[in-house]
Design a protein around this motif. Structure first.
Motif, PDB file in Angstrom:
ATOM      1  N   ALA A   1       0.851  -1.201   0.000  1.00  7.21           N
ATOM      2  CA  ALA A   1       0.000   0.000   0.000  1.00  7.21           C
ATOM      3  C   ALA A   1       0.886   1.250   0.000  1.00  7.21           C
ATOM      4  O   ALA A   1       1.034   1.913  -1.013  1.00  7.21           O
ATOM      5  N   LEU A   2       1.492   1.553   1.131  1.00 14.76           N
ATOM      6  CA  LEU A   2       2.456   2.636   1.230  1.00 14.76           C
ATOM      7  C   LEU A   2       3.835   2.020   1.466  1.00 14.76           C
ATOM      8  O   LEU A   2       3.946   0.828   1.773  1.00 14.76           O
ATOM      9  N   GLU A   3       4.865   2.820   1.333  1.00 15.73           N
ATOM     10  CA  GLU A   3       6.212   2.306   1.508  1.00 15.73           C
ATOM     11  C   GLU A   3       6.399   1.755   2.923  1.00 15.73           C
ATOM     12  O   GLU A   3       6.282   2.484   3.909  1.00 15.73           O
ATOM     13  N   GLY A   4       6.626   0.463   3.012  1.00 15.87           N
ATOM     14  CA  GLY A   4       6.827  -0.175   4.309  1.00 15.87           C
ATOM     15  C   GLY A   4       5.554  -0.446   5.073  1.00 15.87           C
ATOM     16  O   GLY A   4       5.596  -0.958   6.195  1.00 15.87           O
ATOM     17  N   ILE A   5       4.386  -0.120   4.489  1.00 17.56           N
ATOM     18  CA  ILE A   5       3.107  -0.307   5.180  1.00 17.56           C
ATOM     19  C   ILE A   5       2.168  -1.065   4.250  1.00 17.56           C
ATOM     20  O   ILE A   5       1.578  -0.476   3.340  1.00 17.56           O
ATOM     21  N   PRO A   6       2.013  -2.357   4.439  1.00 16.25           N
ATOM     22  CA  PRO A   6       1.117  -3.130   3.578  1.00 16.25           C
ATOM     23  C   PRO A   6      -0.338  -3.005   4.019  1.00 16.25           C
ATOM     24  O   PRO A   6      -0.634  -2.569   5.136  1.00 16.25           O
ATOM     25  N   ALA A   7      -1.237  -3.382   3.120  1.00 16.25           N
ATOM     26  CA  ALA A   7      -2.656  -3.507   3.456  1.00 16.25           C
ATOM     27  C   ALA A   7      -2.937  -4.992   3.622  1.00 16.25           C
ATOM     28  O   ALA A   7      -2.832  -5.760   2.666  1.00 16.25           O
ATOM     29  N   GLY A   8      -3.254  -5.400   4.831  1.00 19.47           N
ATOM     30  CA  GLY A   8      -3.404  -6.818   5.117  1.00 19.47           C
ATOM     31  C   GLY A   8      -4.776  -7.180   5.649  1.00 19.47           C
ATOM     32  O   GLY A   8      -5.402  -6.408   6.380  1.00 19.47           O
ATOM     33  N   LEU A   9      -5.249  -8.372   5.252  1.00 13.52           N
ATOM     34  CA  LEU A   9      -6.489  -8.942   5.757  1.00 13.52           C
ATOM     35  C   LEU A   9      -6.193 -10.383   6.164  1.00 13.52           C
ATOM     36  O   LEU A   9      -5.394 -11.062   5.522  1.00 13.52           O
ATOM     37  N   ALA A  10      -6.841 -10.831   7.221  1.00 11.70           N
ATOM     38  CA  ALA A  10      -6.633 -12.209   7.665  1.00 11.70           C
ATOM     39  C   ALA A  10      -7.843 -12.672   8.461  1.00 11.70           C
ATOM     40  O   ALA A  10      -8.538 -11.867   9.094  1.00 11.70           O
ATOM     41  N   VAL A  11      -8.096 -13.962   8.416  1.00 11.71           N
ATOM     42  CA  VAL A  11      -9.191 -14.567   9.178  1.00 11.71           C
ATOM     43  C   VAL A  11      -8.585 -15.483  10.235  1.00 11.71           C
ATOM     44  O   VAL A  11      -8.122 -16.585   9.930  1.00 11.71           O
ATOM     45  N   ASP A  12      -8.545 -15.001  11.478  1.00 11.30           N
ATOM     46  CA  ASP A  12      -8.152 -15.848  12.604  1.00 11.30           C
ATOM     47  C   ASP A  12      -9.416 -16.244  13.358  1.00 11.30           C
ATOM     48  O   ASP A  12     -10.532 -16.102  12.841  1.00 11.30           O
ATOM     49  N   GLY A  13      -9.288 -16.728  14.581  1.00  4.88           N
ATOM     50  CA  GLY A  13     -10.458 -17.179  15.319  1.00  4.88           C
ATOM     51  C   GLY A  13     -11.476 -16.084  15.546  1.00  4.88           C
ATOM     52  O   GLY A  13     -12.683 -16.273  15.292  1.00  4.88           O
ATOM     53  N   LEU A  14     -11.041 -14.917  16.028  1.00  2.00           N
ATOM     54  CA  LEU A  14     -11.964 -13.823  16.312  1.00  2.00           C
ATOM     55  C   LEU A  14     -12.584 -13.279  15.033  1.00  2.00           C
ATOM     56  O   LEU A  14     -13.779 -12.983  14.981  1.00  2.00           O
ATOM     57  N   ALA A  15     -11.774 -13.161  13.977  1.00  2.00           N
ATOM     58  CA  ALA A  15     -12.301 -12.676  12.702  1.00  2.00           C
ATOM     59  C   ALA A  15     -13.291 -13.677  12.100  1.00  2.00           C
ATOM     60  O   ALA A  15     -14.304 -13.278  11.504  1.00  2.00           O
ATOM     61  N   ALA A  16     -13.018 -14.972  12.229  1.00  3.01           N
ATOM     62  CA  ALA A  16     -13.941 -15.988  11.720  1.00  3.01           C
ATOM     63  C   ALA A  16     -15.294 -15.878  12.405  1.00  3.01           C
ATOM     64  O   ALA A  16     -16.351 -15.980  11.758  1.00  3.01           O
ATOM     65  N   LEU A  17     -15.278 -15.666  13.710  1.00  2.00           N
ATOM     66  CA  LEU A  17     -16.504 -15.455  14.462  1.00  2.00           C
ATOM     67  C   LEU A  17     -17.296 -14.286  13.897  1.00  2.00           C
ATOM     68  O   LEU A  17     -18.509 -14.372  13.649  1.00  2.00           O
ATOM     69  N   ALA A  18     -16.614 -13.158  13.647  1.00  2.00           N
ATOM     70  CA  ALA A  18     -17.291 -11.965  13.154  1.00  2.00           C
ATOM     71  C   ALA A  18     -17.765 -12.140  11.713  1.00  2.00           C
ATOM     72  O   ALA A  18     -18.875 -11.729  11.365  1.00  2.00           O
ATOM     73  N   VAL A  19     -16.946 -12.746  10.867  1.00  2.51           N
ATOM     74  CA  VAL A  19     -17.315 -12.946   9.465  1.00  2.51           C
ATOM     75  C   VAL A  19     -18.571 -13.809   9.358  1.00  2.51           C
ATOM     76  O   VAL A  19     -19.499 -13.502   8.590  1.00  2.51           O
ATOM     77  N   MET A  20     -18.624 -14.895  10.103  1.00  2.00           N
ATOM     78  CA  MET A  20     -19.800 -15.771  10.078  1.00  2.00           C
ATOM     79  C   MET A  20     -21.038 -15.044  10.593  1.00  2.00           C
ATOM     80  O   MET A  20     -22.122 -15.131  10.001  1.00  2.00           O
ATOM     81  N   THR A  21     -20.882 -14.309  11.680  1.00  2.00           N
ATOM     82  CA  THR A  21     -22.020 -13.605  12.271  1.00  2.00           C
ATOM     83  C   THR A  21     -22.543 -12.527  11.342  1.00  2.00           C
ATOM     84  O   THR A  21     -23.757 -12.418  11.102  1.00  2.00           O
ATOM     85  N   VAL A  22     -21.645 -11.717  10.816  1.00  2.00           N
ATOM     86  CA  VAL A  22     -22.058 -10.630   9.920  1.00  2.00           C
ATOM     87  C   VAL A  22     -22.756 -11.184   8.690  1.00  2.00           C
ATOM     88  O   VAL A  22     -23.809 -10.683   8.270  1.00  2.00           O
ATOM     89  N   SER A  23     -22.206 -12.225   8.094  1.00  2.00           N
ATOM     90  CA  SER A  23     -22.789 -12.789   6.867  1.00  2.00           C
ATOM     91  C   SER A  23     -24.169 -13.383   7.124  1.00  2.00           C
ATOM     92  O   SER A  23     -25.095 -13.200   6.319  1.00  2.00           O
ATOM     93  N   ALA A  24     -24.323 -14.096   8.239  1.00  2.00           N
ATOM     94  CA  ALA A  24     -25.611 -14.715   8.552  1.00  2.00           C
ATOM     95  C   ALA A  24     -26.679 -13.660   8.830  1.00  2.00           C
ATOM     96  O   ALA A  24     -27.814 -13.742   8.317  1.00  2.00           O
ATOM     97  N   ILE A  25     -26.340 -12.655   9.622  1.00  2.00           N
ATOM     98  CA  ILE A  25     -27.310 -11.605   9.932  1.00  2.00           C
ATOM     99  C   ILE A  25     -27.642 -10.801   8.685  1.00  2.00           C
ATOM    100  O   ILE A  25     -28.805 -10.409   8.462  1.00  2.00           O
ATOM    101  N   PHE A  26     -26.659 -10.570   7.836  1.00  2.00           N
ATOM    102  CA  PHE A  26     -26.907  -9.823   6.611  1.00  2.00           C
ATOM    103  C   PHE A  26     -27.903 -10.557   5.718  1.00  2.00           C
ATOM    104  O   PHE A  26     -28.812  -9.952   5.137  1.00  2.00           O
TER     105      PHE A  26
END
Length: 630
Positions: free
Chosen positions: A57-82
């Motif tokens: 993204a910027l010099e020395g600063i990447p744009a990162g996304l990842a699904v760990d345990g807490l993110a998996a919880l949120a992704v599943m919840t958000v998608s189901a409610i949506f």
């Protein structure tokens, strides 16, 4: 690939609908439902695969996304409610409305939320946070011809934007403190000064987004939007995003030694005081809005006290319960035309004509949701809340007492709403109800089942699996006596308030907590927070702005005008005195040069003998000078 699809699919679909405008109205709802179904499938895949992506993204600063345990919880919840909310919206948002704009904004909003919960760094988080706030403004003000709704959307936007300044402060502090790539998990390892500033900034932004004290009043104005917007914002997305962010940065807050305790107390007091606000409401949507502040307060309390397991369970349970309650309230508002609790007396019974067009189904599912909201065993919020309080008790008995009191208040406002919707309805001669469409009813039983079955988190074996799913160490759950105490408190308060409210309706026909003589009182007016913000911040800021504008007009502008006049006069004076003399001197010099030039031209005759004569004269003069000088 899964993570890219999870983000890009709703973003691209939303963008296409917005660009197409009303031409896409007919296809908007089917497209949104199809995308929501695909999104849920992608969420399941992401939960299993746990993908991660990172791009420069910027010099020395990447744009990162990842699904760990807490993110998996949120992704599943958000998608189901949506998915549940979009199915409901396909019938609730009429065909005469700008459906392409509505569903396009909803898709963009959920894309921003998914980026928020999977962000690994402050840079990506900041971008999605901003998009989510901007789209929420457009959704709350969806019916823009209504000036009152636009004003409410503006107030909500400005309030959250004020707190969002903390996100910029955090990004600057993380950059100055040398956090590797501005990663969230690197904040705890920064030097203490920059670390504290960065985490305090993130906490401020999170508290504003989650409508915690003193920002809670903006959530009251968010009720101006369509009911599906309220269901989505209040359950698993924007408001919950603040609590989720605090759970995400819990290790950093613990490292500061002071921020965790401050956040925990803010969450506990919000849970208690906004619960009292919910009890004092006559408007069902306002009651649910205030209860959102209160229930999210338990997630904030969990983050501050280090009970991430309990906070995650509360995140999921609250999302299911609150989306259900808002969808039922939205159905009643759309098809009965009211959200006044007194006018909703007996609505859960199916009306004076029996089970009319799904109202009994809506009433039963609302009952299950409101009992779960009140923390009654063995329903979902009972076990989730006790998981939070178990972690709190290990940190601070005083916080535990406040949290338990907040749980009792939750049971009180839940019992009040329950007593009203099951009270004996008042006869309404000649007034017939419209049947609820299948698409409106379809999500309700599913969400009600989730509100009930998520209580299984209280089973020790499932609780252990839950901690492993989140990738957290097994710290144990609440003790049996803690479950018993909270369950008995919730049950006792529910029975007492239910009986009191039922008798009040049968006698005076009024509501508990609402002044009979009119008015709202302090709790009904959301603790006067909006008035306080107006008096202490808005008016002084506007007064300062007006004063500065007057200073600019009367002092700075006049000073600039006076300086311009002085410069003009100085220029005129220079032109009269100095410029004319200089011009005369230049003219005189030019005349002398011209005369010399004319004199120099006279010897140039072109005759050779004259040139010889001139040379002889010059040589004679030079010889005389040579003799004289010797």
């Amino acid at each position: 690939m899964v993570l890219w699809l999870l983000i890009l699919l709703p973003a691209l679909a939303g963008g296409i609908l917005l660009l197409s405008g009303r031409r896409a109205n007919a296809a908007a709802a089917p497209l949104a439902v199809a995308v929501a179904v695909a999104l849920l499938g992608l969420a399941v895949a992401a939960t299993v695969l746990r993908p991660a992506v990172e791009v420069p993204a910027l010099e020395g600063i990447p744009a990162g996304l990842a699904v760990d345990g807490l993110a998996a919880l949120a992704v599943m919840t958000v998608s189901a409610i949506f998915l549940a909310v979009v199915v409901f919206s396909s019938a609730d948002i009429g065909r005469q409305e700008a459906r392409a704009r509505f569903f396009g904004l909803m898709l963009l909003f959920v894309a921003a939320m998914l980026i928020t919960v999977t962000s690994t760094g402050t840079l990506t988080l900041l971008g999605s946070w901003e998009v989510m706030g901007a789209v929420s403004y457009a959704l709350i003000g969806y019916w823009w011809p209504d000036a009152g709704r636009v004003k409410s959307a503006t107030l909500a936007f400005i309030t959250t934007r004020t707190a969002d300044l903390g996100m910029y402060l955090a990004a600057g502090a993380a950059l100055a403190g040398g956090a590797a790539g501005l990663r969230l998990d690197a904040l705890a390892g920064m030097p203490s000064g920059w670390r504290d500033v960065a985490l305090a900034g993130l906490a401020l932004a999170a508290l504003g987004k989650s409508a915690q004290l003193p920002f809670s009043f903006w959530l009251s104005h968010a009720m101006a939007g369509p009911s599906p917007v309220s269901a989505l914002l209040h359950s698993a997305t924007m408001v919950a995003a603040g609590g989720y962010l605090l759970l995400r940065i819990e290790p950093g807050m613990a490292a500061t030694g002071w921020l965790g305790a401050a956040v925990a107390w803010i969450g506990a007091l919000t849970a208690l005081l906004l619960g009292a606000v919910a009890f004092a409401q006559r408007d069902l949507k306002q009651l649910l809005a205030a209860s959102t502040c209160s229930q999210i307060g338990f997630i904030v309390l969990a983050a501050g006290a280090g009970s991430v397991v309990g906070g995650g369970a509360q995140f999921v349970a609250h999302a299911a319960v609150k989306s259900l309650l808002f969808l039922v309230a939205g159905a009643w508002l759309s098809y009965l035309g009211t959200k006044d609790l007194l006018e909703l007396r007996g609505v859960a019974r199916g009306g004076t004509h029996g089970s009319v067009g799904g109202y009994r189904t809506a009433g039963i599912t609302f009952t299950l949701g409101v009992l779960a909201l009140g923390g009654l065993p063995p329903l979902s919020i009972w076990t989730a809340k006790d998981a939070v309080l178990a972690g709190v008790l290990r940190q601070s008995p005083a916080l535990y007492v406040v949290g338990l009191a907040a749980a009792a208040v939750s049971a009180a406002y839940a019992a009040k709403a329950l007593a009203v919707v099951w009270a004996k309805p008042q006869p309404a001669p000649g007034k017939r109800r419209r049947a609820l469409p299948t698409a409106v009813l379809l999500p309700m039983p599913v969400l009600a089942a989730a509100a009930v079955l998520l209580g299984l988190f209280g089973v020790p074996s499932i609780g252990k699996w839950w901690q492993e799913f989140l990738g957290l160490p097994n710290i144990g759950g609440p003790a049996p006596w803690e479950l018993a105490v909270s369950g008995l408190v919730a049950l006792a308060v529910t029975v007492w308030i239910y009986c009191q409210q039922t008798r009040r309706l049968a006698g005076e026909g009024t509501l508990l907590g609402v002044p009979a003589a009119g008015g709202t009182g302090l709790s009904g007016d959301w603790l006067g927070l909006e008035h306080a913000a107006t008096v202490l911040i808005s008016r002084p800021t506007m007064a300062l702005a007006v004063s500065l504008a007057r200073f600019d007009d009367r002092m700075l502008a006049r000073s600039v005008d006076a300086a311009a006049v002085l410069v003009l006069k100085a220029a005129t004076l220079t032109d009269l005195r100095l410029e004319r003399r200089l011009s005369g001197a230049v003219g005189g010099l030019t005349s002398v040069v011209r005369k010399l030039a004319r004199s120099a031209r006279r010897p140039q005759t072109g005759l050779i003998y004259q040139y010889y004569a001139q040379a002889l004269i010059v040589m004679t003069v030079l010889a005389v000078l040579f003799v004289v000088m010797r």
